[in-house]
Design an enzyme around this catalytic site. Sequence first.
Site, short mmCIF file in Angstrom:
data_model
loop_
_atom_site.label_atom_id
_atom_site.label_comp_id
_atom_site.label_asym_id
_atom_site.label_seq_id
_atom_site.Cartn_x
_atom_site.Cartn_y
_atom_site.Cartn_z
N SER A 144 0.86 -1.19 0.00
CA SER A 144 0.00 0.00 0.00
C SER A 144 0.90 1.23 0.00
CB SER A 144 -0.89 0.01 1.24
OG SER A 144 -0.10 0.32 2.37
N LYS A 145 0.26 2.38 0.02
CA LYS A 145 0.99 3.65 -0.01
C LYS A 145 2.05 3.74 1.10
CE LYS A 145 -1.01 6.73 -3.00
NZ LYS A 145 -2.48 6.62 -3.13
#
Length: 521
Positions: A260-261
């Site tokens: 994810s980010k």
Amino acid sequence: MSVRVRYAPSPTGSPHVGNIRTALYNHLFAKRFGGVNILRIEDTDRARAIEGCEEDIIESLRYVGVLWQEGPGAAAVPGRHDFGPYRQSERKEAGIYEPHWRRLLEEGNAYWAFDTEDELKEMRAIQEANKQSTGYFGGTWREATPSQIEQAQREGKPGVVRLKIPRGKTIVIEDAVRGRIEYDSNLVDDPVLIKADGMPTYHFAAMVDDHLMEVTHIFRGEEWISSAPKHVTLFKALGWTSPIMVHLPVINGRDGKKLSKRHGDTACLDFRRAGFQGEALANFIALIGWAPGGDREVMSMDEMAEAFDIRGIQPSSGVFDLEKLNWMSGMHIRRTTPDDLLSSICEYADRGETEAYWSGRPPGEGEPNPRLRLKGLRLLSARAKDDRSYALEAVKLEQERVTNLAGFGEACLFFVQPEVEFDPKAVDKWFGEPHVRALFEWLLSRLEGPVSSLDSVEKYEALLREAQGALSLEKLGPVVHPVRVALTGKTTGPGLFELMNVLGKDEVAKRLAAALKELPS
Ligand code: GLU
């Protein structure tokens, strides 16, 4: 039957690593078997659609080298059957879905349901309280009579169409990666096929399209595996054969958590901004969860297509390892011809997004220095326009050490800077040594005097060895290190004799003279 696959993104965000891996496998598989790869835009969820996303999708695919023969951006092939339109919103407008859901209703494989939001919420709360699977397993409407439905419609209640999953059965899916998976149909809820606004859901539109577009294999992320029994049921209800399903393993960060980010850049185009060549990124992403066999790792797109085999796809989760990307990217840099490399660096340097990407990043510990990086890229690109062969020689010397296009910024900066920018640590380390002034002066006198031509690496080496003798230095190191700092501002870099040969006699002399002024008096 020839292979037909599709990459079917929803335009809800810029494609990330996981999406691009799916796109790559579709491309590689189609290429391997001389089939067709389709780009289909799944834009039926209007609320989540993001403006400009389709452009990002197309740019991302072009960047990594994914090709598609049908869909937005593909050139029409005269004489070939067109399965378009390829945007689901346009397909809905064209009335493509309606006959199919009407048939499901008529044949009792789907039903109208008029539950309100509150009713659905309440149903869920009760299921949760009773520790039951949540979802719509029948409610009021699955067994409703035609007159109940007519009445709800007369009253203008908003209704959805749901698929009627048969109860008390085992639903089997044959996944090409995981093999046979059995589902208890009592645990599979009745999905919405048509929303109250008349738009089809993913479950319906994607499967109808896969059939109509004659898709043979569905490559998609593992997050869809729990929907597979619904899809298989739908195909069966419509009397269609299900394409072969190929569910791809999730991608985790090195910490074992889903990518994810938090793990840094994950959007495909961020890697272009960061300076990775598309083919290197494609190679890296394709190998997350696919083993090409043997100990092959660094591969071009063509090599990957030749080797691509569904049997090499691993069922276990893959790991996104940035260190590995850097390594692999470096290997691709070395496989690129210097001429192509210089063109790519210049194109990268001149792209507006490069500046925006680096100038937004603070220099961190062990991180590249964005200011030097951008300066080097700008100057190198400008120099290449005036004197391509000089820029090319600089790039050749750095090609063995740099891991991506951006890295040439700092690495080549000293070659193209009008005045060397000294690293204070390098200056502290070498410019205080007692012999350095005499060394620079000796070299300057030789360079400014009538030296025979200095036009080869060997001649620069001979010159420095002569300096060593003239100054009665035991080793060459005390000559090489301060001269390197004088010429490059740094303590590391390519071979000194080689870089002197690229800079040329006049530039070497100019830099030594400037360095003399930096020496402590
Ligand atoms: N539109 C779906 C997505 O973006 C595609 C899933 C599929 O390939 O079937 O996740």
